[in-house]
Structure formats: C-alpha cells, structure tokens
Motif scaffolding. Structure first.
Motif, PDB file in Angstrom:
ATOM      1  N   LEU A  88      14.239 -20.958  51.875  1.00  0.00           N
ATOM      2  CA  LEU A  88      13.688 -21.413  53.381  1.00  0.00           C
ATOM      3  C   LEU A  88      13.328 -22.624  53.418  1.00  0.00           C
ATOM      4  CD1 LEU A  88      12.394 -20.081  55.988  1.00  0.00           C
ATOM      5  CD2 LEU A  88      10.295 -19.795  54.798  1.00  0.00           C
ATOM      6  N   ILE A  89      12.671 -23.101  52.245  1.00  0.00           N
ATOM      7  CA  ILE A  89      12.019 -24.778  52.432  1.00  0.00           C
ATOM      8  C   ILE A  89      13.208 -25.700  52.028  1.00  0.00           C
ATOM      9  CG2 ILE A  89      10.277 -25.905  51.449  1.00  0.00           C
ATOM     10  CD1 ILE A  89       9.330 -23.679  53.046  1.00  0.00           C
ATOM     11  N   VAL A  90      14.099 -25.332  51.101  1.00  0.00           N
ATOM     12  CA  VAL A  90      14.935 -26.325  50.596  1.00  0.00           C
ATOM     13  C   VAL A  90      16.319 -26.070  51.310  1.00  0.00           C
ATOM     14  CG1 VAL A  90      16.052 -27.504  48.804  1.00  0.00           C
ATOM     15  CG2 VAL A  90      13.814 -26.643  48.569  1.00  0.00           C
ATOM     16  N   VAL A  91      17.017 -25.056  51.317  1.00  0.00           N
ATOM     17  CA  VAL A  91      18.333 -25.096  51.497  1.00  0.00           C
ATOM     18  C   VAL A  91      18.483 -24.890  53.195  1.00  0.00           C
ATOM     19  CG1 VAL A  91      20.304 -23.456  51.422  1.00  0.00           C
ATOM     20  CG2 VAL A  91      18.852 -23.806  49.517  1.00  0.00           C
ATOM     21  N   THR A  92      17.853 -24.319  53.688  1.00  0.00           N
ATOM     22  CA  THR A  92      17.784 -24.206  55.237  1.00  0.00           C
ATOM     23  C   THR A  92      17.618 -25.602  55.947  1.00  0.00           C
ATOM     24  OG1 THR A  92      17.315 -21.889  55.429  1.00  0.00           O
ATOM     25  CG2 THR A  92      17.071 -23.212  57.492  1.00  0.00           C
ATOM     26  N   PRO A  93      16.571 -26.285  55.624  1.00  0.00           N
ATOM     27  CA  PRO A  93      16.767 -27.741  56.236  1.00  0.00           C
ATOM     28  C   PRO A  93      18.057 -28.562  55.784  1.00  0.00           C
ATOM     29  CG  PRO A  93      14.687 -27.049  55.177  1.00  0.00           C
ATOM     30  CD  PRO A  93      15.541 -25.991  54.739  1.00  0.00           C
ATOM     31  N   PHE A  94      18.432 -28.201  54.702  1.00  0.00           N
ATOM     32  CA  PHE A  94      19.461 -29.208  54.104  1.00  0.00           C
ATOM     33  C   PHE A  94      20.677 -28.860  55.065  1.00  0.00           C
ATOM     34  CE2 PHE A  94      23.463 -29.077  51.514  1.00  0.00           C
ATOM     35  CZ  PHE A  94      23.447 -30.651  51.300  1.00  0.00           C
ATOM     36  N   LEU A  95      20.959 -27.393  55.055  1.00  0.00           N
ATOM     37  CA  LEU A  95      22.165 -27.090  55.794  1.00  0.00           C
ATOM     38  C   LEU A  95      21.955 -27.281  57.278  1.00  0.00           C
ATOM     39  CD1 LEU A  95      22.824 -23.372  54.389  1.00  0.00           C
ATOM     40  CD2 LEU A  95      24.175 -25.243  54.249  1.00  0.00           C
TER      41      LEU A  95
ATOM     42  N   PRO B 267      24.323 -27.646  63.080  1.00  0.00           N
ATOM     43  CA  PRO B 267      23.062 -27.695  64.224  1.00  0.00           C
ATOM     44  C   PRO B 267      22.390 -26.676  64.665  1.00  0.00           C
ATOM     45  CG  PRO B 267      25.172 -29.104  64.735  1.00  0.00           C
ATOM     46  CD  PRO B 267      25.255 -28.326  63.698  1.00  0.00           C
ATOM     47  N   GLY B 268      23.168 -25.602  65.113  1.00  0.00           N
ATOM     48  CA  GLY B 268      22.612 -24.391  65.352  1.00  0.00           C
ATOM     49  C   GLY B 268      22.057 -23.355  64.645  1.00  0.00           C
ATOM     50  N   LEU B 269      21.802 -23.813  63.453  1.00  0.00           N
ATOM     51  CA  LEU B 269      21.267 -22.979  62.210  1.00  0.00           C
ATOM     52  C   LEU B 269      19.615 -22.706  62.562  1.00  0.00           C
ATOM     53  CD1 LEU B 269      22.182 -21.535  59.657  1.00  0.00           C
ATOM     54  CD2 LEU B 269      21.273 -23.343  58.566  1.00  0.00           C
ATOM     55  N   SER B 270      19.351 -21.592  62.865  1.00  0.00           N
ATOM     56  CA  SER B 270      17.938 -21.170  63.038  1.00  0.00           C
ATOM     57  C   SER B 270      17.242 -21.240  61.458  1.00  0.00           C
ATOM     58  CB  SER B 270      17.596 -20.051  63.781  1.00  0.00           C
ATOM     59  OG  SER B 270      18.776 -19.098  63.410  1.00  0.00           O
ATOM     60  N   THR B 271      15.868 -21.637  61.743  1.00  0.00           N
ATOM     61  CA  THR B 271      14.949 -21.548  60.480  1.00  0.00           C
ATOM     62  C   THR B 271      15.306 -20.427  59.592  1.00  0.00           C
ATOM     63  OG1 THR B 271      13.304 -22.530  61.812  1.00  0.00           O
ATOM     64  CG2 THR B 271      12.668 -22.188  59.808  1.00  0.00           C
ATOM     65  N   PHE B 272      15.225 -19.251  60.146  1.00  0.00           N
ATOM     66  CA  PHE B 272      15.454 -17.921  59.501  1.00  0.00           C
ATOM     67  C   PHE B 272      17.290 -17.489  59.741  1.00  0.00           C
ATOM     68  CE2 PHE B 272      10.981 -17.747  60.235  1.00  0.00           C
ATOM     69  CZ  PHE B 272      10.581 -17.813  59.082  1.00  0.00           C
ATOM     70  N   ASN B 273      17.669 -17.686  58.684  1.00  0.00           N
ATOM     71  CA  ASN B 273      19.515 -17.201  58.726  1.00  0.00           C
ATOM     72  C   ASN B 273      19.571 -16.305  57.437  1.00  0.00           C
ATOM     73  OD1 ASN B 273      20.627 -19.158  57.062  1.00  0.00           O
ATOM     74  ND2 ASN B 273      18.888 -20.412  58.295  1.00  0.00           N
ATOM     75  N   SER B 274      20.827 -15.892  57.736  1.00  0.00           N
ATOM     76  CA  SER B 274      21.633 -15.082  56.607  1.00  0.00           C
ATOM     77  C   SER B 274      22.181 -15.975  55.805  1.00  0.00           C
ATOM     78  CB  SER B 274      22.203 -13.893  57.051  1.00  0.00           C
ATOM     79  OG  SER B 274      23.205 -13.941  58.106  1.00  0.00           O
ATOM     80  N   LEU B 275      22.746 -17.110  56.164  1.00  0.00           N
ATOM     81  CA  LEU B 275      23.665 -18.148  55.335  1.00  0.00           C
ATOM     82  C   LEU B 275      22.696 -18.511  54.219  1.00  0.00           C
ATOM     83  CD1 LEU B 275      26.204 -19.305  55.412  1.00  0.00           C
ATOM     84  CD2 LEU B 275      25.269 -21.254  56.491  1.00  0.00           C
ATOM     85  N   SER B 276      21.491 -19.337  54.409  1.00  0.00           N
ATOM     86  CA  SER B 276      20.997 -19.698  53.317  1.00  0.00           C
ATOM     87  C   SER B 276      20.512 -18.525  52.412  1.00  0.00           C
ATOM     88  CB  SER B 276      19.994 -20.764  53.587  1.00  0.00           C
ATOM     89  OG  SER B 276      19.207 -20.360  54.705  1.00  0.00           O
ATOM     90  N   ALA B 277      20.008 -17.526  52.873  1.00  0.00           N
ATOM     91  CA  ALA B 277      19.617 -16.400  52.188  1.00  0.00           C
ATOM     92  C   ALA B 277      20.771 -15.800  51.189  1.00  0.00           C
ATOM     93  CB  ALA B 277      18.965 -15.176  53.004  1.00  0.00           C
TER      94      ALA B 277
END
Lengths: 300, 307
Positions: free
Chosen positions: B140-147, B152-162
């Motif tokens: 949540l804190i590192v991978v999502t902001p990086f991706l 651009p359309g990636l929301s804060t919560f998503n199944s990709l980084s999880a």
C-alpha cells in the motif's frame, strides 16, 4: 528430421556455440530472478527502516496508542504480544511435542497413525483466517472467554501446532536408533528411553522448531483480527481474560489510517517486529548449526 | 544368601511399571488427537454457522448472484465478486511467483555451486519469514505509489500491487518445493544425459524438469491455495469494494478481506452479517482444501519412480 533426409555426416550439427550461449544466458536469468526477490526484500527493509527509525525512541516504546502520532507508542502491543506468546507456547509446546513423540516413537504403522499424520499436514494448509473463525466460535463464544488474551493464545496454539509436530518429528527421526536399542537393551522402558536418551538428543532440533513456530505466531495478524483483538487498547493486559492488542494488529491499525505520520509509526512498529523476529531466527539458526555439528552429521 | 531375589524380581511382571507405561502412551495418544479435534472443530463450527446462514439466504442466490452487499440496506448475497477478486489477486501472485520461483529453483538446483546455493537458499527463505502485515504495508505505502507513476488510472487500493507483493511473498514456497522435487531426481539420469553430450542447460530443461513435473505442479497449486487464503496483504492493499470485475487497477474485495472488514466492525453475535463471514469462510476453506488435496494427489499419481 531423420525421417526426411538420409543421415549423412553433414546432418549432425552439434551447434555447440548456440547451446552454450543458452546455458550462459540461463545462468544470467537465474541470477536476475533471485536478485529480483532478494532486491525486493532489501528494498522493503531499507524503506521501512528509513521511515520508521526516526520515530523509535523511549517514548514510542513506553506509550500507549494515541490519536496524536507524536504521543502514540507500542507498549500495549509489546505487552500483549509477550503475554499471548507465553501462553501460546505454554500450550502448544507440550501438546505438540507429545503428539510428535506418539507419532514417531509409539504409533505402529496403522490407519490411525496415517490418519493423524495426513490430518496434521492438511491442517498446515488451512488459511490462518479460518483458525480465527474457529477461535471465534469455540473460544470466544462457546467457552465464553471473550476477546481475551487467553482466546487469542489458544487460537494461535492450534495454528502453530502442525509446525511444532512436524519439526519435532524431524528432530526425533534424526536421533539414531542405536541409542534407543542400547537403552532398551539395558532394561529401560520405552518412556524412560525417550525421556533420558531420545529427547535430550533431539532437544536442540525441537527448540529450533518451536522458535520457528513462535516466530510465525508473532507475525500472524488475521486470526486475531477475526477473534476481535481490539485495535485501541490503552492498557497492558494483566490477566488472561483481559482484552489485548499485539504488534501486527497495531501495525495494521496504523497502516489503515489515512495520515502519513501514522504510516511512519507503522513502519516504526515494523522495525521493532522485524528486530524481534531477527533475534529469534538467529537463535534458531545458531541452534541448528550446533545440531548439525553433532548427530545430524552421521546422515551425510 | 543366594536366595536369588534379584532373579525373582527380574522375571516377575512389574505391574506398576506396566501401568505407568500404558498411562504415558495413553496421554501421548490424546495429545496426538488434538490435531484431529482441531480439524473437527473447524468443520463443525464452519458448518454450523453456514447452515444457519442458508436458512435465511437462498443457496442459489449465494452461488449465482454477482452482487455482494450484505452490509447495505438492500442486501444481496452473491459470492462471485469475492471469488473473482480472490482469483484475480491469486492469479497475479502466481504469475509472479511461478516464473521467479521456478527459475530460481532450477538455478539453485542445477547451476549454482554448492557454496552459492547454501547462501542464496536461506536468503530466499527469509522472504517467507516476513509477517504478512509487513507485506501489506509495503504494497500500500510503497508499491502502489511507485506503480501510479506508470499507470495513471491506478487507484490507491488495487489488486495489482497486492498481487505483485503477494507473488514475491510466495516465491520461496514455489522455489523450495520445486527444488526439493528436482533434487530428488536421481543423479543417474543427469549423468546419462551428460554422457550423450547434453549441455547443463539441456540436462536441466529436458531431463530434470520433466522428471520433476509432478512436484513442480504440486508446488504451483499449493502457491495458488496459499495466495487465496492470504489475508493481510489484500485486506490492506486491495481495497474493500466488492466489485464484480477482473480489472487489476480498481479496488476489489477478496473473501479474506470481507471477513476482516466484518470482524473490524461491531457485528452483533448471531446477526446475519455475523453469519456471512462463516459462509464466506466455508467457501474459502472448501476451495483451499480442494487445492491442497489435488496437489497431494498430483504428487502421488504423477510421480516418476526410477528405482
């Protein structure tokens, strides 16, 4: 290919160059894929340390949780983790070791033994959150322990039991059977043989297994969330029936908050949790190496 | 003086001692049955509450509807959004873990010198020892902001980084089980292939990998089962929205995140939303149990035996 053309000398193409390049390329790919995994691990640890370390001070270690990040601390979480783990080990260690002794030293090859054995390996594959649901119905509701340290500890004890049984069985298996034969031949009973000769030999291995099981339980979050371990606990648990929180739940709680300061607090909690785990695993590795020096060497 | 009292004692049965031995054996057996009782407890507690749930909610709706809103005023109970979310995050995780884990395993088992192997193998195992809540934080804190810099359309919560982070987490599971399978391939097979002029790469890919297939497939199924049951990473990073979708960039809700969401709230005992977590839990339990059984079955039935 040989179907269509006559086998002549020129048909054999060793193609050594290409084949060796493939091998070399694979070594590259292999090293890269391991480095990706390990690199992620290193990055994770560094990132967490950079965020969290500035927050770790005496105040952080000795305060309860707070709405204000500057005043929040992990005292309740540390106390809860220590209290729960003590009870978890007190329950799971004797039961796990006894179960392993039964399976390894007593049980004859029968349907009962293989049933118990298969059952234990299946339990190891049950998702931890399912243990939480078990704890919720059996301990919290049915036995009316409430959302207490005791309920949490018993749930965790059931969760780590398969790990302890399997590790203990392995440690017992590594004890050479000549030791059992010698003791039995001198007239000792089976239980005397196990107590005085097999267990002392297997002890470092059993301890290692238990430390690894404990370090799994310390990091588990999901089952405790399910039985309802509180996220805001401004006190240290005194009795087994008190409500409690643990380090991973405190970290989860802080991570879930929107403010960035709390994420740094979560990172600080993670640093503490990782340090605890590192210490425990180092002890386990040291013990394992000592075992490797004595009885295990025979096998190789 | 040669009354032979010791002889007398030697040949007489020592009832006290026999009784003690029997008692000890009995106590040990009881300890060994705790595991069986745990399984029984899991099945009974899940079944009991799930049956109560299906007294109120139709099982047809549960298994066919694609809308899951048990906590809203208009309640619907279709499990599919939770299943697709679980499948999506698990598939991403396995898509990461299988190539990385398998290549690492082939490298460690067939290419790496023993010294390198004895250093890298435990280092990989460390990944499995990191608590899952830490991976959740990382996702949540590192991978999502990086991706988000690239998507651009990636929301804060998503199944990709999880899914990605979960994939890294289960690399050691795939690599160590696959490596066990490969190292149990007899050395004579390798030697035969080398004798025919194969290179190391050919031995690894055309002899060892096919011979170890059953173990490798089993490890992949176990990885899938592990990812499906994983809780904290998805609860933290994948979101709390039961959407029926396979889009990896939007928030979803897995079966495990749903159980966490309800557990965090103040759900009265015996209420319908309390019962839902058991219905969802049963579904998860049955799915992971089946995957574990299949994985054992694959090992037993497709194992190449060379002795």
């Amino acid at each position: 290919m040989s179907m269509q053309t006559p086998a002549t000398q020129s048909m054999f193409q060793p193609n050594q160059m290409m084949r060796r390049v493939m091998g070399g390329a694979f070594v590259g790919v292999g090293v890269i894929s391991i480095l990706i995994s390990l690199g992620m691990l290193v990055y994770l640890v560094l990132d967490v340390a950079m965020r969290g370390l500035p927050w770790i001070d005496w105040q952080f270690l000795t305060s309860f949780d707070s709405r204000f990040a500057e005043r929040a601390g992990i005292l309740a979480a540390i106390a809860g983790t220590a209290f729960m783990m003590t009870m978890t080990i007190a329950v799971s260690l004797p039961i796990g070791v006894m179960a392993a002794i039964y399976l390894q030293e007593y049980a004859k090859e029968s349907w009962l033994k293989s049933f118990i054995q298969i059952n234990i390996s299946n339990l190891a594959g049950v998702p931890s959150i399912i243990y939480g649901l078990l704890g919720l119905t059996i301990f919290v509701r049915y036995m009316m322990m409430g959302r207490s340290v005791l309920a949490g500890a018993l749930t965790m004890a059931l969760l780590v039991l398969p790990v302890i049984v399997v590790a203990t069985q392995e440690a017992l298996r590594a004890v050479p059977s000549s030791i059992r034969d010698a003791s039995l031949a001198l007239g000792a009973t089976r239980s005397q043989t196990i107590w005085h000769h097999v267990l002392p030999q297997a002890f470092p291995g059993i301890l290692t297994g238990n430390i690894l099981a404990a370090s799994r339980a310390i990091g588990e979050t999901a089952p405790l969330v399910t039985i309802g371990a509180l996220t805001y606990v401004p006190f240290t648990p005194e009795s087994p029936l008190d409500r409690f929180t643990v380090l991973p739940i405190q970290i989860f709680n802080w991570t879930s908050k929107p403010q960035a300061e709390f994420h740094d607090l979560a990172a600080a909690g993670i640093v503490v949790l990782l340090l605890v785990l590192l210490t425990m695993n180092s002890i386990a590795i040291l013990l394992r190496q000592r075992v490797g020096g004595t009885s295990r060497r025979r096998i190789g | 003086m040669q009354s032979g009292w010791s002889e007398h004692n030697l040949y007489r049965r020592n009832w006290a001692r026999d009784l003690r031995e029997r008692l000890i054996a009995g106590v040990l057996l009881i300890a060994a049955t705790v595991g069986v009782l745990t399984t029984l407890g899991i099945i009974l507690s899940l079944a009991n509450e799930t049956i109560q749930f299906f007294r109120i909610v139709s099982i047809v709706e549960f298994l066919t509807s694609t809308s899951w809103t048990p906590l809203f005023s208009v309640q619907t109970f279709g499990i599919w959004p939770l299943i697709t979310a679980t499948a999506l995050t698990s598939a991403i995780a396995v898509a990461i873990a299988v190539p990385l884990g398998l290549i690492s395993a082939v490298f460690l088992s067939e290419f790496a010198p023993p010294r390198v192997r004895s250093m890298l193998k435990p280092a990989l195992e460390v990944l499995a020892g990191v608590p899952t809540v830490v991976y959740g934080f990382f996702a949540l804190i590192v991978v999502t902001p990086f991706l988000q810099q690239f998507i651009p359309g990636l929301s804060t919560f998503n199944s990709l980084s999880a899914g990605l982070v979960m994939g890294i987490m289960i690399v050691p599971l795939v690599s160590s089980l696959s490596e066990d399978a490969m190292s149990s391939v007899p050395q004579s097979l390798r030697e035969a292939a080398y004798g025919l002029g194969s290179t190391r790469f050919e031995v690894a890919t055309r002899v060892v990998l096919p011979a170890a297939t059953s173990g490798i497939v089993a490890s992949i199924i176990l990885a899938l089962s592990r990812a499906a049951g994983e809780t904290m990473v998805v609860a933290i990073a994948a979101g709390q929205n039961p959407t029926f979708t396979l889009d990896p960039t939007v928030p979803v809700m897995t079966m495990t995140s749903y159980i966490v969401q309800v557990s965090l709230g103040d759900t009265p005992y015996g209420s319908l939303s309390y019962l839902t977590i058991f219905a969802v839990g049963s579904t998860l339990f049955v799915m992971t149990f089946l995957m574990n059984v299949i994985s054992h079955w694959v090992v037993r039935h497709f194992r190449e035996v060379y002795d």
